[in-house]
Design a protein around this motif. Structure first.
Motif, short mmCIF file in Angstrom:
data_model
loop_
_atom_site.label_atom_id
_atom_site.label_comp_id
_atom_site.label_asym_id
_atom_site.label_seq_id
_atom_site.Cartn_x
_atom_site.Cartn_y
_atom_site.Cartn_z
N LYS A 81 2.89 0.72 21.57
CA LYS A 81 4.32 0.48 21.39
C LYS A 81 4.74 0.37 19.92
CE LYS A 81 5.50 -1.68 25.78
NZ LYS A 81 6.12 -2.86 26.40
N THR A 82 3.91 0.84 19.02
CA THR A 82 4.26 0.85 17.60
C THR A 82 4.01 2.26 17.05
OG1 THR A 82 2.07 0.30 16.72
CG2 THR A 82 3.50 -1.56 17.37
N VAL A 83 4.22 2.42 15.77
CA VAL A 83 3.97 3.71 15.11
C VAL A 83 2.51 4.14 15.26
CG1 VAL A 83 3.47 2.78 12.82
CG2 VAL A 83 4.53 5.05 13.04
N HIS A 84 1.63 3.20 15.57
CA HIS A 84 0.22 3.55 15.82
C HIS A 84 0.12 4.67 16.85
CE1 HIS A 84 -3.67 3.30 17.86
NE2 HIS A 84 -4.16 2.93 16.70
N LYS A 85 0.94 4.61 17.88
CA LYS A 85 0.91 5.62 18.95
C LYS A 85 1.18 7.01 18.38
CE LYS A 85 2.94 7.04 23.31
NZ LYS A 85 3.98 6.83 24.29
N THR A 86 2.10 7.12 17.43
CA THR A 86 2.43 8.41 16.82
C THR A 86 1.20 9.01 16.14
OG1 THR A 86 4.68 7.68 16.46
CG2 THR A 86 3.95 9.56 15.17
N TYR A 88 -1.93 8.17 16.82
CA TYR A 88 -2.90 8.43 17.89
C TYR A 88 -2.64 9.79 18.52
CZ TYR A 88 -5.53 8.01 22.20
OH TYR A 88 -6.40 8.25 23.24
N GLU A 89 -1.38 10.10 18.76
CA GLU A 89 -1.03 11.37 19.38
C GLU A 89 -1.37 12.56 18.48
OE1 GLU A 89 3.08 10.54 20.17
OE2 GLU A 89 2.65 9.76 22.17
N ARG A 90 -1.48 12.34 17.19
CA ARG A 90 -1.80 13.42 16.24
C ARG A 90 -3.26 13.38 15.80
NH1 ARG A 90 2.33 13.47 11.58
NH2 ARG A 90 1.37 15.49 11.30
N ARG A 91 -4.09 12.59 16.46
CA ARG A 91 -5.47 12.35 16.02
C ARG A 91 -6.29 13.63 15.87
NH1 ARG A 91 -4.63 11.25 21.14
NH2 ARG A 91 -6.08 11.90 22.75
N GLU A 92 -6.03 14.65 16.68
CA GLU A 92 -6.83 15.88 16.61
C GLU A 92 -6.61 16.64 15.30
OE1 GLU A 92 -6.50 18.16 20.19
OE2 GLU A 92 -7.34 16.54 21.40
N TRP A 147 -1.99 2.58 28.51
CA TRP A 147 -2.93 3.65 28.14
C TRP A 147 -2.85 4.83 29.10
CZ3 TRP A 147 -6.88 5.34 31.33
CH2 TRP A 147 -7.10 4.56 32.46
N LEU A 148 -2.41 4.59 30.32
CA LEU A 148 -2.37 5.67 31.31
C LEU A 148 -1.47 6.81 30.88
CD1 LEU A 148 -2.24 3.50 34.54
CD2 LEU A 148 -4.11 5.00 33.82
N GLU A 149 -0.42 6.50 30.14
CA GLU A 149 0.51 7.52 29.67
C GLU A 149 -0.04 8.35 28.52
OE1 GLU A 149 4.12 5.53 28.66
OE2 GLU A 149 4.13 4.40 30.54
N ALA A 150 -1.00 7.81 27.78
CA ALA A 150 -1.46 8.49 26.56
C ALA A 150 -2.97 8.69 26.54
CB ALA A 150 -1.04 7.67 25.35
N ARG A 151 -3.61 8.59 27.68
CA ARG A 151 -5.07 8.66 27.68
C ARG A 151 -5.60 10.00 27.21
NH1 ARG A 151 -5.97 8.04 34.05
NH2 ARG A 151 -4.17 9.24 34.63
N CYS A 152 -6.84 9.96 26.79
CA CYS A 152 -7.51 11.18 26.32
C CYS A 152 -7.74 12.13 27.49
CB CYS A 152 -8.86 10.83 25.69
SG CYS A 152 -8.75 9.77 24.25
N ALA A 153 -7.79 13.39 27.16
CA ALA A 153 -8.08 14.40 28.18
C ALA A 153 -9.56 14.35 28.53
CB ALA A 153 -7.73 15.77 27.66
#
Length: 153
Positions: A81-86, A88-92, A147-153
């Motif tokens: 729920k913070t900018v950390h998620k942004t 995380y989504e770009r981690r690759e 985490w269910l919404e953003a979990r790793c593939a």
């Protein structure tokens, strides 16, 4: 009891490479947000203020993150729920996909600051035996749902 979390990332490029600059430049901001979050207790850091210059494994491109939180909800709010998620989504863009689990949580006594050796042991335990009370991921904690919404593939 409090909650420790440890994760490692394998950078695609050396830490001073321009291709990881955006990630590196955001560390102070993201870490500062973590430290101001309700439920934050402690995090591993060197004199630089972060942990990217602490070598955990033989490969210097493997960077650690080790922290303690008062409870799972506090950690979950910071992560999702913070900018950390942004980031995380770009981690690759910045990190290799690992063949093993690279994130683990476990309970710690109030006031305990886990060592890197302890954290590595917990991560190894998770990879060898799966989720247990000794070492677990998000799916082991029923009240963790974000985490269910953003979990790793």
């Amino acid at each position: 009891m409090q909650l420790a979390e440890f994760n490692v990332g394998h950078l695609r490029y050396p830490i001073d490479d321009p291709r990881v600059r955006r990630f590196v430049m955001a560390l102070d901001m993201v870490n500062g947000i973590a430290e101001r979050m309700p439920g934050f207790v402690w995090r591993l850091k060197s004199d630089s203020g972060n942990a990217t210059d602490i070598q955990v494994y033989d490969d210097p491109k493997i960077v650690p993150n080790l922290s303690v939180w008062s409870d799972i909800g506090s950690l979950e709010n910071f992560v999702w729920k913070t900018v950390h998620k942004t980031f995380y989504e770009r981690r690759e863009q910045w990190f290799e996909v690992l063949e093993r689990q690279n994130f683990v949580m476990w309970p710690v006594e109030d006031g305990h600051e886990p060592t890197l050796a302890e954290a590595k042991d917990r991560l190894d335990h998770l990879n060898q035996y799966g989720d247990s009370d000794q070492a677990f991921g998000w799916s082991y904690v029923p009240q963790a749902r974000l985490w269910l919404e953003a979990r790793c593939a």
